[in-house]
Design an enzyme around this catalytic site. Structure first.
Site, PDB file in Angstrom:
ATOM      1  N   SER A 100       9.354  -3.490   7.328  1.00 25.33           N
ATOM      2  CA  SER A 100       8.607  -2.346   6.785  1.00 25.33           C
ATOM      3  C   SER A 100       8.264  -2.440   5.303  1.00 25.33           C
ATOM      4  O   SER A 100       7.576  -1.572   4.779  1.00 25.33           O
ATOM      5  CB  SER A 100       9.374  -1.048   7.038  1.00 25.33           C
ATOM      6  N   LYS A 105       9.136   6.234  -1.898  1.00 23.21           N
ATOM      7  CA  LYS A 105       8.961   6.448  -0.460  1.00 23.21           C
ATOM      8  C   LYS A 105       9.680   7.729  -0.035  1.00 23.21           C
ATOM      9  O   LYS A 105      10.775   8.029  -0.524  1.00 23.21           O
ATOM     10  CB  LYS A 105       9.511   5.229   0.296  1.00 23.21           C
ATOM     11  N   SER A 124       6.669   0.518   7.935  1.00 20.14           N
ATOM     12  CA  SER A 124       6.615   1.955   7.719  1.00 20.14           C
ATOM     13  C   SER A 124       6.261   2.347   6.285  1.00 20.14           C
ATOM     14  O   SER A 124       5.886   3.487   6.025  1.00 20.14           O
ATOM     15  CB  SER A 124       7.962   2.582   8.086  1.00 20.14           C
TER      16      SER A 124
END
Length: 493
Positions: free
Chosen positions: A180, A78, A156
């Site tokens: 998330s 990420k 997210s």
């Protein structure tokens, strides 16, 4: 052998150990898949040369017999994780051009374990969002498709979820501040675990809300989540909130035996507007766990209704403090200044240009609730509510509950753009089932358990006792085995 990028971590690990495949072959298969999947916009900084270099090193380790479980396995990272020599932007314009000279603790642990980083993954800007629509790189797209619409992969960690679901990598890192990891996992038919707060180091992960953020893996199976979490977890002297506890062999704890376990069903988790299909799935999940030998018990978590408002006071408050460091002085974007502009104008123009609308909104909310006249009315009250929410869970566990079963999301994945209404609260309601865990610091895992009537994946989440991820993953394993979810998105990209 099947297409190599479609293997699970466990399958690939076993194939590497047997010598049936090399890390370079696995990595090349994933890199080819990534290059053919630009329509998903999941990978935003590709690192093929670095990946192949690490894959070759992993193959050497495997030959020498010095190979931890993650050695040679290609994963995505990420964009919130700082990675040495690789752009790390948190999907924000304000960090454009930022290339760290250091590695986050978690990404370093994975590197030390021999994992191969394929590149950086899309996400909501500074992890603020539930649909991956606030990214400076543009929207990430869910590989699941049922009509002409492009669907959200959740947020997210949307890029991570999309990449794992589309077999662009064998697994990926995510972060979870209010859901998330778990919400995108549920939207994409993948597994995501948010560990107990403090189980994984936060050092080198770009901060959103420091008392809520936690790193975790996003994988194809519960077994893979256990393998990867063990590599990511552990005490870190550089993070004062990191727990100094031994990390167990989570995979060894996956027996699937949950006889005698007590599973709580919180009555407060049935809000208005919740999809009937989610309710049915929840009932079916409880029945599966009962059939596996667990006792199902209704419980009460009375302060649940206050969780969302408390979260959306605490998280923006911490964000407004954490994001004050982005000012154009030391690194990242700096606005072009006009003659006569001073330091204040530079701050204002840089932040106005560099931050997206959602991030600006949360900074303003956070600054407001921390201001002199409103600190007690909002921030202190939210902190007290947080304590009550934590106590609700403590009371349930003290009464003998081993894990809690709840929905992960109120709906299946929705179309990109569909929730961008004038009222941002509509989007915030996506976190209704997930924020309680972050406020209480508890571990939670999302497991894909079925498809809705349109053919989109639905997930349930299990909530566990603090630092008992092994026991939680075993319950998740039992649910996964009973649900038998094997659906994959049909390739259209």
């Amino acid at each position: 052998m099947t297409e190599l990028n479609k293997l699970t971590l466990a399958e690939a690990r076993d194939a590497l150990r047997k010598g049936d495949v090399t890390s370079v072959e696995l990595t090349e298969a994933c890199l080819t898949a990534i290059d053919g999947a630009d329509a998903l916009n999941a990978f935003v900084h590709k690192t093929p040369e670095l990946a192949l270099e690490r894959a070759k090193a992993a193959d050497e380790r495997l030959k020498a017999g010095d190979a931890p479980a993650m050695c040679g396995l290609p994963i995505g990272m990420k964009d919130l994780y700082c990675t040495k020599g690789v752009a790390s932007q948190a999907a924000s314009g304000i960090l454009e051009g930022f290339v760290p000279e250091y590695e986050s603790t978690v990404s370093q642990k994975l590197q030390d374990a021999g994992a191969v980083m394929l590149g950086k993954l899309n996400m909501d800007e500074f992890a603020m969002g539930s649909s991956n629509e606030t990214s400076v790189y543009g929207d990430s797209v869910n590989p699941w498709k049922i009509d002409d619409r492009k669907l959200t992969p959740g947020g997210s960690s949307g890029g991570s979820a999309a990449a794992v679901a589309a077999d662009l990598c064998l697994a990926a890192t995510g972060t979870d501040t209010g859901g998330s990891i778990r919400q995108p996992a549920a939207f994409t038919g993948t597994v995501g675990i948010k560990p107990t707060y403090g189980r994984c180091s936060r050092w080198g992960i770009i901060a959103y809300a420091s008392s809520l953020d936690q790193a975790g893996p996003m994988t194809k199976t519960v077994r893979d989540a256990a393998i990867m979490l063990e590599a990511m977890a552990g005490h870190d002297m550089k993070d004062s909130t990191s727990a100094d506890l031994p990390v167990p062999n989570f995979e060894a704890m996956l027996t699937g035996d949950i006889r005698g376990k007590v599973i709580g069903i919180p009555k407060e988790y049935r809000p208005e507007g919740m999809s009937e299909e989610i309710k049915t799935l929840w009932d079916e999940g409880a029945a599966m766990l009962k059939a596996a030998g667990a006792e199902i018990r209704e419980i009460s978590l009375p302060h649940t209704k206050y969780a969302l408002p408390a979260y959306y006071v605490i998280a923006p408050a911490e964000a407004s403090s954490n994001l004050a460091r982005y000012d154009g002085v030391r690194y990242g974007h700096r606005a072009k200044l006009s003659a006569g502009d001073g330091i204040n104008e530079m701050y204002e123009k840089t932040r106005a240009e560099g931050f997206g609308d959602e991030v600006k909104r949360r900074i303003m909310v956070g600054t407001y609730v921390l201001s002199a006249g409103f600190y007690d009315a909002y921030y202190n009250k939210a902190r007290k509510v947080r304590t009550l929410i934590k106590r609700d869970f403590e009371d349930a566990f003290a009464a003998g509950v081993d894990a809690i079963l709840a929905p992960a999301t109120p709906t299946s994945a929705f179309g990109l753009g569909e929730m961008k209404s004038a009222d941002p609260v509509e989007m915030y309601l996506n976190d209704v089932f997930t924020v309680t865990l972050n406020l209480a610091g508890l571990p939670g895992v999302a497991v894909p358990t079925g498809l809705d009537s349109k053919g989109l994946p639905l997930g349930l989440q299990l909530i566990g006792r603090p630092f008992e991820e092994g026991d939680l993953l075993n319950t998740a394993y039992a649910l996964e085995q009973a649900a038998g979810f094997v659906s994959k998105p049909a390739k259209w990209w």
